[in-house]
Design an enzyme around this catalytic site. Structure first.
Site, short mmCIF file in Angstrom:
data_model
loop_
_atom_site.label_atom_id
_atom_site.label_comp_id
_atom_site.label_asym_id
_atom_site.label_seq_id
_atom_site.Cartn_x
_atom_site.Cartn_y
_atom_site.Cartn_z
N ALA A 1 16.72 17.08 -13.99
CA ALA A 1 16.09 17.81 -12.88
C ALA A 1 16.98 18.80 -12.13
O ALA A 1 16.47 19.75 -11.55
CB ALA A 1 15.52 16.80 -11.88
N GLY B 1 17.01 21.78 -9.67
CA GLY B 1 15.72 21.52 -9.04
C GLY B 1 14.73 22.68 -9.06
O GLY B 1 13.68 22.60 -8.42
N ASP C 1 21.00 8.23 -16.02
CA ASP C 1 20.78 8.81 -17.33
C ASP C 1 19.35 8.48 -17.74
O ASP C 1 19.00 7.30 -17.87
CB ASP C 1 21.80 8.18 -18.31
CG ASP C 1 21.73 8.82 -19.68
OD1 ASP C 1 20.62 9.20 -20.12
OD2 ASP C 1 22.79 8.93 -20.32
N ASP D 1 13.26 19.19 -19.51
CA ASP D 1 13.95 20.49 -19.57
C ASP D 1 15.36 20.15 -20.04
O ASP D 1 16.27 19.97 -19.25
CB ASP D 1 13.94 21.12 -18.17
CG ASP D 1 14.50 22.52 -18.16
OD1 ASP D 1 14.25 23.26 -19.12
OD2 ASP D 1 15.19 22.87 -17.18
N CYS E 1 16.69 26.32 -22.72
CA CYS E 1 17.03 27.74 -22.61
C CYS E 1 17.84 28.14 -23.84
O CYS E 1 18.77 28.93 -23.75
CB CYS E 1 17.73 28.06 -21.29
SG CYS E 1 19.26 27.16 -21.01
N1 SAM Z 1 15.40 21.39 -14.85
C1 SAM Z 1 16.51 21.96 -14.13
C2 SAM Z 1 16.02 23.08 -13.25
O1 SAM Z 1 14.97 23.66 -13.54
O2 SAM Z 1 16.68 23.38 -12.24
C3 SAM Z 1 17.61 22.42 -15.05
C4 SAM Z 1 18.07 21.31 -15.95
S1 SAM Z 1 19.55 21.64 -16.86
C5 SAM Z 1 18.92 22.49 -18.23
C6 SAM Z 1 19.86 20.07 -17.55
C7 SAM Z 1 20.26 19.02 -16.53
O3 SAM Z 1 20.12 17.75 -17.16
C8 SAM Z 1 21.69 19.10 -16.05
O4 SAM Z 1 21.73 19.04 -14.65
C9 SAM Z 1 22.35 17.85 -16.66
O5 SAM Z 1 23.38 17.30 -15.84
C10 SAM Z 1 21.17 16.92 -16.76
N2 SAM Z 1 21.25 15.87 -17.81
C11 SAM Z 1 21.82 15.98 -19.04
N3 SAM Z 1 21.64 14.84 -19.73
C12 SAM Z 1 20.93 14.01 -18.92
C13 SAM Z 1 20.45 12.68 -19.08
N4 SAM Z 1 20.65 11.99 -20.20
N5 SAM Z 1 19.77 12.12 -18.05
C14 SAM Z 1 19.55 12.80 -16.90
N6 SAM Z 1 20.02 14.06 -16.70
C15 SAM Z 1 20.68 14.66 -17.70
#
Ligand code: SAM
Length: 322
Positions: free
Chosen positions: A120, A123, A170, A186, A238
């Site tokens: 998330a 955000g 996680d 995402d 992305c």
């Molecule tokens: N959805 C967000 C937005 O629109 O602002 C952008 C998300 S960014 C592509 C991916 C995010 O997922 C990062 O903040 C990363 O730290 C988090 N992330 C990566 N692996 C994860 C996991 N297994 N569980 C939860 N968060 C995770």
């Protein structure tokens, strides 16, 4: 330029894109990544007021988009110009790339439903989901990085989001006791659609892509297991690499009780698209207004379906189901 120039596409990416899209499209992608992208923002209806008039009065030139009434391009403006405005500091606007606004629209969140945002922070999409339902859905927003989770909480508060609960965890470890009507994944990705070219890039490597693929596979299987029958999952990245996109979706659908719901309505209104190898999915070509992005929608039907056939050039890998 694509192969050797360190200021263009990283060689490993150039090679993969040429194999996937051919030389001509790869050049188009590269020139799209080299452009200085137009600033875009989303007006936040949760804060009320007539924000577009407020921006016009502040001398900001706005260009609306056909596919989303709250989205604007700011052709002659920098992000720093926007950050100086009260509308920014008071959360009436959110600086967000146009492509990044599309997955929440495809998710089509509804009031009084349970929604999981699996990755998330910071955000952008969580706040958009809240805005689309006027704070009337229930969002569980997961973020595993504690510092990024702080940023997420800050943005939720600043944007007036009252329907989201942040879990610093996680998402792969979420209990199967949870179930959701809709899930946005995402996913963490290589960022191949959002590279800032024009400077040397040593960060984009084969190892990075492989690491992302491992995480994407685990996350998408978890998403399907947490989805109610009849519920819908939106998978987005992305990245514009098939390995992180269509192949991940095929992997998840293989032997599952879920099917693709075609993403429609973006081709006829100026969104630059790349061809995908999986019918019904959307891949956006990077250009001056849009970042490269992939979006797929999946419905959990509860019945096992035949796996969609891959294009001739690649085969899905089977996996063990737990
Ligand atoms: N959805 C967000 C937005 O629109 O602002 C952008 C998300 S960014 C592509 C991916 C995010 O997922 C990062 O903040 C990363 O730290 C988090 N992330 C990566 N692996 C994860 C996991 N297994 N569980 C939860 N968060 C995770």
């Amino acid at each position: 330029m694509c192969d050797t120039d360190i200021f263009g596409l990283p060689p490993v990416l150039s090679e993969l894109l040429k194999r996937q899209y051919g030389d001509e499209v790869t050049e188009k992608i590269e020139s799209g990544c080299l452009q200085k992208r137009t600033v875009s923002l989303r007006i936040n209806p949760l804060k009320g007021g007539n924000t577009s008039d407020e921006l016009l009065q502040a001398g900001i030139n706005l260009a609306g988009l056909e596919w989303y009434g709250d989205a604007y391009l700011l052709p002659s403006c920098s992000e720093a110009d926007v950050e100086k405005l009260p509308a920014y500091s008071e959360g009436r606007v959110y600086l967000q790339s146009l492509s990044s606004m599309i997955p929440p629209l495809v998710l089509d969140p509804r009031p009084d439903t349970d929604i999981l945002d699996m990755a998330a922070a910071p955000g952008g999409k969580t706040t958009e989901i809240a805005a689309l339902t006027s704070n009337k859905c229930r969002i569980t927003a997961c973020e595993r990085d504690p510092i990024r989770a702080q940023r997420l909480k800050y943005n939720l508060e600043k944007q007036g989001v009252s329907c989201a609960y942040v879990m610093v965890t996680d998402s792969r470890t979420l209990s199967d006791a949870f179930s959701f009507d809709k899930i946005l994944l995402d996913a963490p990705c290589s960022g191949s659609g959002t590279l800032n070219l024009g400077m040397p890039n040593t960060h984009f490597t084969r190892q990075l892509i492989d690491k992302c693929i491992r995480a994407q596979k685990a996350l998408i299987l978890k998403a399907l297991s947490l989805l109610k029958v009849g519920g819908e999952l939106v998978y987005s990245t992305c990245s514009i690499l098939e390995e992180e996109n269509e192949e991940i979706v095929r992997y998840a659908l293989d032997g599952s009780d879920a099917e693709i719901v075609p993403v429609s309505g973006f081709d006829a209104c100026g969104v630059p698209l790349l061809q995908t190898s999986l019918a019904g999915t959307l891949c956006i070509c990077p250009d001056i207004n849009y970042e490269g992005f992939f979006v797929a929608k999946i419905k959990k039907t509860g019945r096992r379906v035949k796996t969609p056939q891959p294009s001739a050039k690649q085969k899905p890998r089977r996996r063990k189901r737990q």
